[in-house]
Design an enzyme around this catalytic site. Structure first.
Site, PDB file in Angstrom:
ATOM      1  N   VAL A 171      -3.460   2.804   6.552  1.00 51.22           N
ATOM      2  CA  VAL A 171      -4.535   3.485   7.268  1.00 51.22           C
ATOM      3  C   VAL A 171      -5.424   4.057   6.176  1.00 51.22           C
ATOM      4  O   VAL A 171      -4.930   4.635   5.205  1.00 51.22           O
ATOM      5  CB  VAL A 171      -3.985   4.637   8.140  1.00 51.22           C
ATOM      6  CG1 VAL A 171      -5.126   5.359   8.842  1.00 51.22           C
ATOM      7  CG2 VAL A 171      -3.006   4.107   9.165  1.00 51.22           C
ATOM      8  N   VAL A 172      -6.727   3.856   6.320  1.00 54.56           N
ATOM      9  CA  VAL A 172      -7.638   4.358   5.290  1.00 54.56           C
ATOM     10  C   VAL A 172      -8.394   5.557   5.859  1.00 54.56           C
ATOM     11  O   VAL A 172      -8.990   5.455   6.932  1.00 54.56           O
ATOM     12  CB  VAL A 172      -8.589   3.248   4.801  1.00 54.56           C
ATOM     13  CG1 VAL A 172      -9.543   3.777   3.753  1.00 54.56           C
ATOM     14  CG2 VAL A 172      -7.790   2.073   4.259  1.00 54.56           C
TER      15      VAL A 172
ATOM     16  N   LYS B 164      -6.286   5.346   0.869  1.00 56.56           N
ATOM     17  CA  LYS B 164      -5.526   4.284   1.536  1.00 56.56           C
ATOM     18  C   LYS B 164      -4.086   4.767   1.604  1.00 56.56           C
ATOM     19  O   LYS B 164      -3.428   4.961   0.572  1.00 56.56           O
ATOM     20  CB  LYS B 164      -5.664   2.987   0.721  1.00 56.56           C
ATOM     21  CG  LYS B 164      -4.965   1.802   1.330  1.00 56.56           C
ATOM     22  CD  LYS B 164      -5.475   0.510   0.696  1.00 56.56           C
ATOM     23  CE  LYS B 164      -4.623  -0.675   1.102  1.00 56.56           C
ATOM     24  NZ  LYS B 164      -5.185  -1.942   0.683  1.00 56.56           N
TER      25      LYS B 164
ATOM     26  N   LEU C 230     -11.091   5.701   8.517  1.00 60.93           N
ATOM     27  CA  LEU C 230     -12.188   4.763   8.226  1.00 60.93           C
ATOM     28  C   LEU C 230     -11.833   3.342   8.638  1.00 60.93           C
ATOM     29  O   LEU C 230     -12.710   2.548   8.960  1.00 60.93           O
ATOM     30  CB  LEU C 230     -12.504   4.780   6.730  1.00 60.93           C
ATOM     31  CG  LEU C 230     -13.036   6.088   6.156  1.00 60.93           C
ATOM     32  CD1 LEU C 230     -13.048   6.042   4.642  1.00 60.93           C
ATOM     33  CD2 LEU C 230     -14.437   6.338   6.685  1.00 60.93           C
TER      34      LEU C 230
ATOM     35  N   ASP D  71      -7.794 -13.551  -1.741  1.00 62.51           N
ATOM     36  CA  ASP D  71      -7.856 -13.223  -0.312  1.00 62.51           C
ATOM     37  C   ASP D  71      -9.248 -12.724   0.062  1.00 62.51           C
ATOM     38  O   ASP D  71      -9.393 -11.748   0.796  1.00 62.51           O
ATOM     39  CB  ASP D  71      -6.796 -12.168   0.027  1.00 62.51           C
ATOM     40  CG  ASP D  71      -6.595 -12.030   1.535  1.00 62.51           C
ATOM     41  OD1 ASP D  71      -6.876 -12.995   2.270  1.00 62.51           O
ATOM     42  OD2 ASP D  71      -6.175 -10.948   1.976  1.00 62.51           O
TER      43      ASP D  71
HETATM   44  P1  ATP Z   1      -4.696  -6.185   5.193  1.00 60.49           P
HETATM   45  O1  ATP Z   1      -4.455  -6.186   6.669  1.00 60.49           O
HETATM   46  O2  ATP Z   1      -5.837  -7.117   4.785  1.00 60.49           O
HETATM   47  O3  ATP Z   1      -3.473  -6.331   4.363  1.00 60.49           O
HETATM   48  P2  ATP Z   1      -4.631  -3.487   4.221  1.00 60.49           P
HETATM   49  O4  ATP Z   1      -3.489  -2.959   5.072  1.00 60.49           O
HETATM   50  O5  ATP Z   1      -4.354  -3.755   2.782  1.00 60.49           O
HETATM   51  O6  ATP Z   1      -5.296  -4.747   4.906  1.00 60.49           O
HETATM   52  P3  ATP Z   1      -7.321  -2.614   3.728  1.00 60.49           P
HETATM   53  O7  ATP Z   1      -7.885  -3.968   4.076  1.00 60.49           O
HETATM   54  O8  ATP Z   1      -7.374  -2.252   2.300  1.00 60.49           O
HETATM   55  O9  ATP Z   1      -5.841  -2.458   4.320  1.00 60.49           O
HETATM   56  O10 ATP Z   1      -8.090  -1.506   4.567  1.00 60.49           O
HETATM   57  C1  ATP Z   1      -8.157  -1.547   5.984  1.00 60.49           C
HETATM   58  C2  ATP Z   1      -9.576  -1.215   6.441  1.00 60.49           C
HETATM   59  O11 ATP Z   1      -9.939   0.112   5.996  1.00 60.49           O
HETATM   60  C3  ATP Z   1     -10.650  -2.140   5.860  1.00 60.49           C
HETATM   61  O12 ATP Z   1     -10.822  -3.310   6.644  1.00 60.49           O
HETATM   62  C4  ATP Z   1     -11.889  -1.234   5.871  1.00 60.49           C
HETATM   63  O13 ATP Z   1     -12.519  -1.243   7.148  1.00 60.49           O
HETATM   64  C5  ATP Z   1     -11.302   0.153   5.602  1.00 60.49           C
HETATM   65  N1  ATP Z   1     -11.373   0.477   4.157  1.00 60.49           N
HETATM   66  C6  ATP Z   1     -10.578  -0.008   3.185  1.00 60.49           C
HETATM   67  N2  ATP Z   1     -10.921   0.467   1.973  1.00 60.49           N
HETATM   68  C7  ATP Z   1     -11.979   1.284   2.182  1.00 60.49           C
HETATM   69  C8  ATP Z   1     -12.811   2.086   1.320  1.00 60.49           C
HETATM   70  N3  ATP Z   1     -12.606   2.128  -0.005  1.00 60.49           N
HETATM   71  N4  ATP Z   1     -13.820   2.798   1.874  1.00 60.49           N
HETATM   72  C9  ATP Z   1     -14.027   2.739   3.225  1.00 60.49           C
HETATM   73  N5  ATP Z   1     -13.292   2.009   4.092  1.00 60.49           N
HETATM   74  C10 ATP Z   1     -12.274   1.289   3.592  1.00 60.49           C
END
Ligand code: ATP
Length: 309
Positions: A18-19, A34, A11, A127
């Protein structure tokens, strides 16, 4: 995790996660997993992750992404989250053919309700940015939800907010008091929400420079204006609200109760205020934003690989 969920398509990707789309084997419900590769985490990252889990576990609000459960395996840490299949806020807005000030207000209202709830729970997001704002589903009246609490912190008590002094946030959305290394509290989220509202109304950010030092100077002095013709279509009430939120001094910045009572929040006829020029700008801004995010993720992946060699 695989014993309980069937893993589907990707996603989204962040710096460390990676989500993926997952289906619960027991009840067939859809969730987002996640997946965080633990070998890429520093001690600080692990602490941030623990904070994210603790905070999300405490939150229960329609405008905040719900955390169902977590799994910790040798190599990967999994967070099973509410699946926001509607995608990121700007991705969805730029698909519209007609965009009005009313739609900007509906999105902004949901962000403010999420912040109101988080702040009442003693949590500052720190953030808030477009990547962290996701729609519940693809329907017309989907709910906008705040996600990614990786930088959020708990206040220790409500009366005297424990002032937080860690540098954090994303350059264009970060409040001046953070950049000035001053103590700060929940009003940093109000600043970021105002930056998002500004973009929602005209399609480009209030503070922008490719050079971070110049960008920080702009933010610290609160230097922005309402240039170009996109702003001609926007109501004076909306500009007034932004002016009262993008205030450098946190104590003079509007608080959530005052935002909710501001005349723009109840103004009629916003449906007639078509912001199609702003929509064109937003398409350009969003394309640049997505490109930069892609470069960033690729760069981080490359650095991690080099580090492992
Ligand atoms: P960052 O680079 O801000 O630290 P991160 O590694 O913590 O990010 P997230 O921002 O939580 O990762 O998630 C990455 C992407 O996955 C998001 O930008 C979004 O497009 C997708 N995503 C995250 N959570 C969800 C969810 N609950 N449902 C659908 N898509 C999601």
């Amino acid at each position: 995790m695989q014993d309980f969920y069937k893993v589907g398509k990707t996603l989204g990707e962040g710096s460390f996660a990676v989500v993926r789309d997952v289906t619960c084997l027991k009840d067939n419900s859809q969730w987002a997993a996640k997946c965080i590769d633990k070998k890429n985490l520093s001690k600080t990252d692990e602490e941030s992750l623990q904070v994210e889990v603790d905070i999300m576990g405490k939150l229960d609000h329609p405008c905040v992404v719900h955390l169902r459960e977590v799994f910790d395996s040798n190599r990967t840490f999994y967070m099973i989250l509410e699946n926001c299949s509607g995608g990121e806020m700007f991705d969805r807005i730029v698909e519209k053919e007609k965009y009005t000030e009313h739609e900007a207000r509906v999105a902004f209202f949901q962000i403010i309700k999420a912040l109101e709830y988080c702040h009442q729970q003693g949590i500052v997001h720190r953030d808030l940015k477009p990547e962290n704002l996701l729609y519940s589903d693809k329907t017309e009246d989907a709910t906008l939800k705040v996600a990614d609490f990786g930088l959020a912190r708990l206040f220790t008590n409500e009366q005297s907010i424990q002032l937080m002094t860690t540098m954090c946030g994303t350059p264009g959305y970060v409040a001046p008091e953070i950049l000035k290394n001053e103590n700060y509290g929940s009003s940093v989220d109000i600043w970021s929400a105002a930056v998002i509202l500004y973009i929602l109304l005209c399609g480009y950010p209030p503070f922008y420079d490719d050079n971070n030092a110049a960008l920080f100077r702009q933010i610290k002095s609160g230097s922005y204006d309402f240039p170009n013709e996109e702003w001609d279509a926007v109501s004076n009430e909306a500009k007034d609200l932004i002016e009262k939120m993008l205030v450098v001094s946190p104590s003079e910045r509007l608080d959530i109760a005052a935002i909710l009572k501001h005349p723009w929040m109840e103004k009629e006829d916003l449906q007639d205020r078509v912001l199609n020029k702003s929509l064109d700008q937003m398409k350009k801004f969003n394309a640049r934003r997505k490109f930069k995010a892609g470069v960033m993720v690729a760069r981080i992946a490359k650095n991690l690989q080099a580090f492992k060699k």
